[in-house]
Design a protein around this motif. Structure first.
Motif, PDB file in Angstrom:
ATOM      1  N   GLU A 149       0.967  -1.187   0.198  1.00  0.00           N
ATOM      2  CA  GLU A 149      -0.081  -0.158  -0.067  1.00  0.00           C
ATOM      3  C   GLU A 149       0.949   1.431  -0.145  1.00  0.00           C
ATOM      4  OE1 GLU A 149      -3.252   0.523  -0.228  1.00  0.00           O
ATOM      5  OE2 GLU A 149      -3.609  -1.538  -0.342  1.00  0.00           O
ATOM      6  N   PRO A 150       0.722   2.216  -0.749  1.00  0.00           N
ATOM      7  CA  PRO A 150       1.130   3.597  -0.769  1.00  0.00           C
ATOM      8  C   PRO A 150       0.894   4.174   0.741  1.00  0.00           C
ATOM      9  CG  PRO A 150      -0.720   3.847  -2.154  1.00  0.00           C
ATOM     10  CD  PRO A 150      -0.756   2.190  -1.953  1.00  0.00           C
ATOM     11  N   ALA A 151       1.918   5.062   1.013  1.00  0.00           N
ATOM     12  CA  ALA A 151       2.000   5.795   2.278  1.00  0.00           C
ATOM     13  C   ALA A 151       2.877   6.955   2.167  1.00  0.00           C
ATOM     14  CB  ALA A 151       2.594   4.831   3.336  1.00  0.00           C
ATOM     15  N   PRO A 152       2.282   8.071   2.741  1.00  0.00           N
ATOM     16  CA  PRO A 152       2.962   9.354   2.573  1.00  0.00           C
ATOM     17  C   PRO A 152       4.365   9.333   2.942  1.00  0.00           C
ATOM     18  CG  PRO A 152       0.946   9.444   4.159  1.00  0.00           C
ATOM     19  CD  PRO A 152       1.076   8.070   3.854  1.00  0.00           C
ATOM     20  N   GLN A 153       5.392   9.912   2.170  1.00  0.00           N
ATOM     21  CA  GLN A 153       6.464  10.168   2.363  1.00  0.00           C
ATOM     22  C   GLN A 153       7.155  11.434   2.519  1.00  0.00           C
ATOM     23  OE1 GLN A 153       8.603   6.974   1.772  1.00  0.00           O
ATOM     24  NE2 GLN A 153       6.601   6.209   2.090  1.00  0.00           N
TER      25      GLN A 153
END
Length: 290
Positions: A149-153
Motif C-alpha cells: 500500500e502507498p504511504a505518505p513520504q
C-alpha cells in the motif's frame, strides 16, 4: 548540515542510547553540507552502499539528477534473490518482444496493481518496490503489486490510482496522475483515486461514443484537460491554475472558450455533470485502447 529520513534507505534502524528499543530511529537516507566553497551530498543506496557527490556549486536541477542516479544505482546494487532477478529479466525481454501487460505482470508480482505518481525533492521514494520509473520532468512512477500500500513520504506528494488488473494499468496510470494533481492542488501528502459508481451503469463503448460527439468542439488541445481539472476542483480558478501550472487568467480564458465552443452554461450543475461524465468516459476509453 541537512539530513533527510525516509525513502529507499528508511528500513534500517539506528539505535540511540545504549541500543534501547525506545530510541530506535530511521537511518538517514541523505545528508548535505557545505565546506568552504564545496557542496557535499551523500545518499544511502543500500545498507552497504552509498553515493557521495562533491560539487563546487549547486544548480537548480542537481536534485533531480542526483535523484535519478540514486534510483538507478539502488536498483543495480540492491540485494535480490536470483529468482526475482530472473523474473524481472524475463519480463523485460517479453515486453521488448511485444508481449501484452497481462502476460508479463504475473512475472513481477500479484494483481491487483497500484500505480503511484510522486513529485518531491531528494532521493525518489520506491515504496518498497523495485518497479520505479523517473520521468524527464521529475515525476516518479511506481508500480506496487498486491499487498503493498502507498504511504505518505517525507518531502514528497503522492497520487495513487485504483488497484487494477494488468489490462487496466494505462487507466490506473492516468488516475494516479490526476490524483497527484489533486494532491498538489490541495497540498495533501497522498491522494487516492476515487472511483465513480455511475460509470459502471453504462456501456463503455456507448458512453465513449456519446463523449466524442459532445466534446468534439473542444478539439485536441489544452481545453479538454483544463475543463476536466476545473470541474474536478469544483470550478476553483486558483486551484486549477496550481494543478495545471498556469496563470489563473489562462484558466478563465480557457473555460470561457470551452463554454463558447460547447454553447453551454458551465454554471449549470446539470451541464457540469454531463460534461464530467463525458470527459471521464472519453478518458477511460482512451486508456483501454492504449
Amino acid at each position: 548540515p541537512e539530513v533527510a529520513y525516509g525513502g529507499p534507505g528508511a528500513a534500517p534502524m539506528v539505535s540511540g542510547r545504549g541500543g534501547s528499543g525506545e530510541s530506535l530511529r530511521p537511518r538517514p537516507v541523505s545528508a548535505s553540507d557545505t565546506v568552504g566553497s564545496a557542496h557535499l551530498s551523500a545518499y544511502a543506496l543500500t545498507t552497504r552502499a552509498s553515493l557521495a557527490i562533491a560539487t563546487p556549486y549547486r544548480e537548480p536541477g542537481d536534485h533531480t539528477i542526483a535523484g535519478v542516479a540514486v534510483v538507478l544505482l539502488s536498483l543495480l546494487t540492491a540485494e535480490r534473490q536470483g529468482a526475482d532477478e530472473s523474473a524481472r529479466s524475463s519480463a523485460l525481454v517479453r515486453m521488448l518482444l511485444g508481449a501484452e501487460a497481462a502476460e508479463v505482470a504475473p512475472l513481477l508480482g500479484d494483481a491487483p496493481w497500484t500505480v503511484v505518481h510522486a513529485h518531491g525533492e531528494g532521493p525518489p521514494p520506491t515504496l518498497g518496490s523495485p518497479l520505479v520509473d523517473v520521468q524527464p520532468d521529475g515525476t516518479v512512477r511506481i508500480l506496487l503489486p498486491a499487498g503493498q500500500e502507498p504511504a505518505p513520504q517525507p518531502g514528497w506528494t503522492l497520487g495513487a490510482g485504483a488497484p487494477s488488473q494488468p489490462h487496466r494499468l494505462p487507466v490506473a496510470d492516468a488516475e494516479a496522475a490526476r490524483a497527484l494533481h489533486r494532491a498538489e492542488a490541495t497540498r495533501t501528502a497522498l491522494v487516492r483515486h476515487r472511483g465513480s459508481g455511475l460509470a459502471a451503469l453504462t456501456d463503455p463503448d456507448e458512453a465513449a461514443a456519446y463523449a466524442r460527439e459532445l466534446l468534439t468542439p473542444l478539439g485536441g488541445g489544452p481545453l479538454p484537460g483544463t475543463l476536466r481539472t476545473w470541474l474536478a476542483l469544483h470550478g476553483s480558478w486558483d486551484r486549477t491554475a496550481v494543478a495545471l501550472a498556469v496563470h489563473r487568467n489562462t484558466v478563465r480564458q480557457r473555460i470561457a472558450r470551452c463554454a463558447a465552443l460547447l454553447d453551454a452554461d458551465l454554471d449549470d450543475m446539470d451541464v457540469r455533470t454531463e460534461l464530467w461524465f463525458a470527459l471521464r468516459s472519453a478518458e477511460a476509453h482512451s486508456g483501454h485502447k492504449e
